[in-house]
Design an enzyme around this catalytic site. Structure first.
Site, short mmCIF file in Angstrom:
data_model
loop_
_atom_site.label_atom_id
_atom_site.label_comp_id
_atom_site.label_asym_id
_atom_site.label_seq_id
_atom_site.Cartn_x
_atom_site.Cartn_y
_atom_site.Cartn_z
N GLN A 130 46.19 67.62 47.87
CA GLN A 130 47.44 68.35 48.14
C GLN A 130 48.31 68.47 46.90
O GLN A 130 49.06 69.43 46.74
CB GLN A 130 48.20 67.62 49.26
CG GLN A 130 49.46 68.28 49.73
CD GLN A 130 50.59 67.28 49.86
OE1 GLN A 130 50.96 66.61 48.91
NE2 GLN A 130 51.14 67.17 51.06
N HIS B 110 52.10 71.79 42.94
CA HIS B 110 50.97 72.38 43.67
C HIS B 110 50.18 73.38 42.83
O HIS B 110 49.89 74.49 43.26
CB HIS B 110 51.45 73.02 44.98
CG HIS B 110 52.01 72.03 45.94
ND1 HIS B 110 51.24 71.07 46.56
CD2 HIS B 110 53.29 71.82 46.34
CE1 HIS B 110 52.01 70.31 47.33
NE2 HIS B 110 53.26 70.75 47.21
N GLN C 278 60.58 69.40 50.13
CA GLN C 278 61.63 69.41 49.12
C GLN C 278 62.33 70.76 49.08
O GLN C 278 61.70 71.81 49.24
CB GLN C 278 61.03 69.08 47.75
CG GLN C 278 62.06 68.59 46.75
CD GLN C 278 61.41 67.85 45.59
OE1 GLN C 278 60.27 67.41 45.70
NE2 GLN C 278 62.13 67.70 44.50
N SER D 297 54.32 69.92 52.34
CA SER D 297 54.22 69.16 51.09
C SER D 297 54.57 67.69 51.33
O SER D 297 53.85 67.01 52.04
CB SER D 297 55.10 69.80 50.02
OG SER D 297 54.85 69.24 48.74
N LEU D 298 55.67 67.18 50.78
CA LEU D 298 56.00 65.77 51.01
C LEU D 298 56.15 65.47 52.50
O LEU D 298 55.94 64.33 52.94
CB LEU D 298 57.29 65.38 50.27
CG LEU D 298 58.63 65.73 50.92
CD1 LEU D 298 59.12 64.63 51.84
CD2 LEU D 298 59.67 66.03 49.87
N ARG E 166 55.00 59.34 44.03
CA ARG E 166 54.61 60.75 43.97
C ARG E 166 55.65 61.57 43.21
O ARG E 166 55.32 62.40 42.36
CB ARG E 166 54.43 61.29 45.39
CG ARG E 166 53.93 62.73 45.52
CD ARG E 166 53.74 63.04 47.00
NE ARG E 166 53.21 64.37 47.26
CZ ARG E 166 53.94 65.46 47.47
NH1 ARG E 166 55.27 65.37 47.42
NH2 ARG E 166 53.37 66.63 47.73
#
Length: 319
Positions: A253, A204, A10, A95-96, A120
């Site tokens: 994560q 996170h 992102q 991440s994603l 998510r």
């Protein structure tokens, strides 16, 4: 194999991304159609027409970035002869982007990936009321120093390293007051820059635990296959292939640090010299050059990048 395929996270989104791929390559158009069908709505209209404020919503940005990455990969496969299983020593995503990487490696279906990322995004947005959390970028501090600064700033609240991006770029996340304190402490400790980020939630960190629980439930309902190339996990900075472990690490994560610097360093130590950033933007390609001496980042996000990527893959195969 001296190549790795990486997938952006992102922040790399922009209105219009992927449109040229869809206009020029039927396989890309088909991929976008598949994502729209999985979500039951025209996400592509938001991706290509905006407005930017709607695309930037976490629930839209996450599946949108995945769609662009996989559309670019499909074009690489059909036009440049790319094969994840044959050509990638590893896959990894920021991440994603870890979900994009798993879909690319055949571990998740495109439809399941789109729905998981929508879930998510919504869960991460809802986990913390607006204004309770914040994130800040600390530039010019090494990771260990940034972790110590975050611990000092916490004062009983949550304040932890969210992203270790390398090259002295660390993002911290937590309660708003604690993150405000970390900015001031980091400046006093010699950070070149320390600034709050315009994000909608503190990603996170431990405040995301409600979202982790939502993802544990969602991931329990999908089939995860062994990836055709190992996934270098965000939370481990080392490769995994077991489906049960992949499921577990994806849950971790949500609240854990994205160990990107260590992930790139690991792959480089295993002989990877070319990192193909597949999807929107060039953030990961820029970081590669600063983390791994002699490594090259190749960004592949539009039609003009395909030929360059093919030449780079041939060079990587010959190395």
């Amino acid at each position: 194999m001296t190549a790795a395929f990486t997938f952006p996270g992102q922040g790399s989104q922009s209105v219009g991304m992927g449109k040229a791929l869809a206009d020029n390559f039927p396989v890309a158009r088909a991929l976008f159609d598949e994502v729209d069908a999985a979500l039951g709505e025209k996400l592509t209209a938001i991706i290509w027409d905006g407005p930017a404020e709607t695309l930037q919503l976490t629930e839209n940005a996450q599946p949108a970035l995945m769609a662009v990455s996989l559309a670019a990969l499909r074009v690489l496969e059909t036009e440049a002869g790319f094969s994840v299983g044959r050509d990638a020593a590893f896959v990894a995503g920021h991440s994603l982007g870890e979900y994009s990487a798993l879909a690319a490696a055949g571990s998740l279906t495109v439809a399941d990936t789109a729905r998981l990322l929508r879930t998510r995004g919504l869960a991460m947005q809802k986990a913390v009321p607006v204004g309770v959390g914040a994130m800040a970028a600390l530039l010019g501090l090494e990771y260990e120093v940034a972790v110590a600064v975050a611990a000092e700033a916490a004062q009983g609240e949550v304040c932890q390293a969210a992203n270790d991006n390398g090259a002295g770029q660390v993002v911290v996340s937590g309660n708003k007051a604690a993150v405000d304190r970390v900015v001031e402490i980091a400046r006093a400790r010699g950070a070149k820059r320390a600034m709050l980020l315009p994000v909608s939630a503190p990603f996170h960190c431990k405040l995301m635990q409600p979202a982790a629980e939502v993802m544990a439930e969602a991931l329990s309902k999908v089939t995860i296959h062994k990836p055709v190339s190992p996934l270098v996990s965000n939370v481990l900075a080392s490769p995994i292939s077991d489906p049960d472990e992949i499921r577990r690490r994806l849950v971790e994560q949500v609240t854990g640090t994205v160990r990107w610097r260590e992930s790139i360093a690991y792959m480089s130590a295993q002989g990877v010299t070319r990192f193909f950033e597949i999807g929107a933007g060039k953030v990961l390609s820029g970081l590669v050059k600063r983390i791994a001496d002699g490594a090259v980042g190749i960004a592949v996000g539009g039609p003009a990048d395909i030929a360059t990527a093919k030449d780079a893959l041939i060079a990587a195969t010959a190395a």
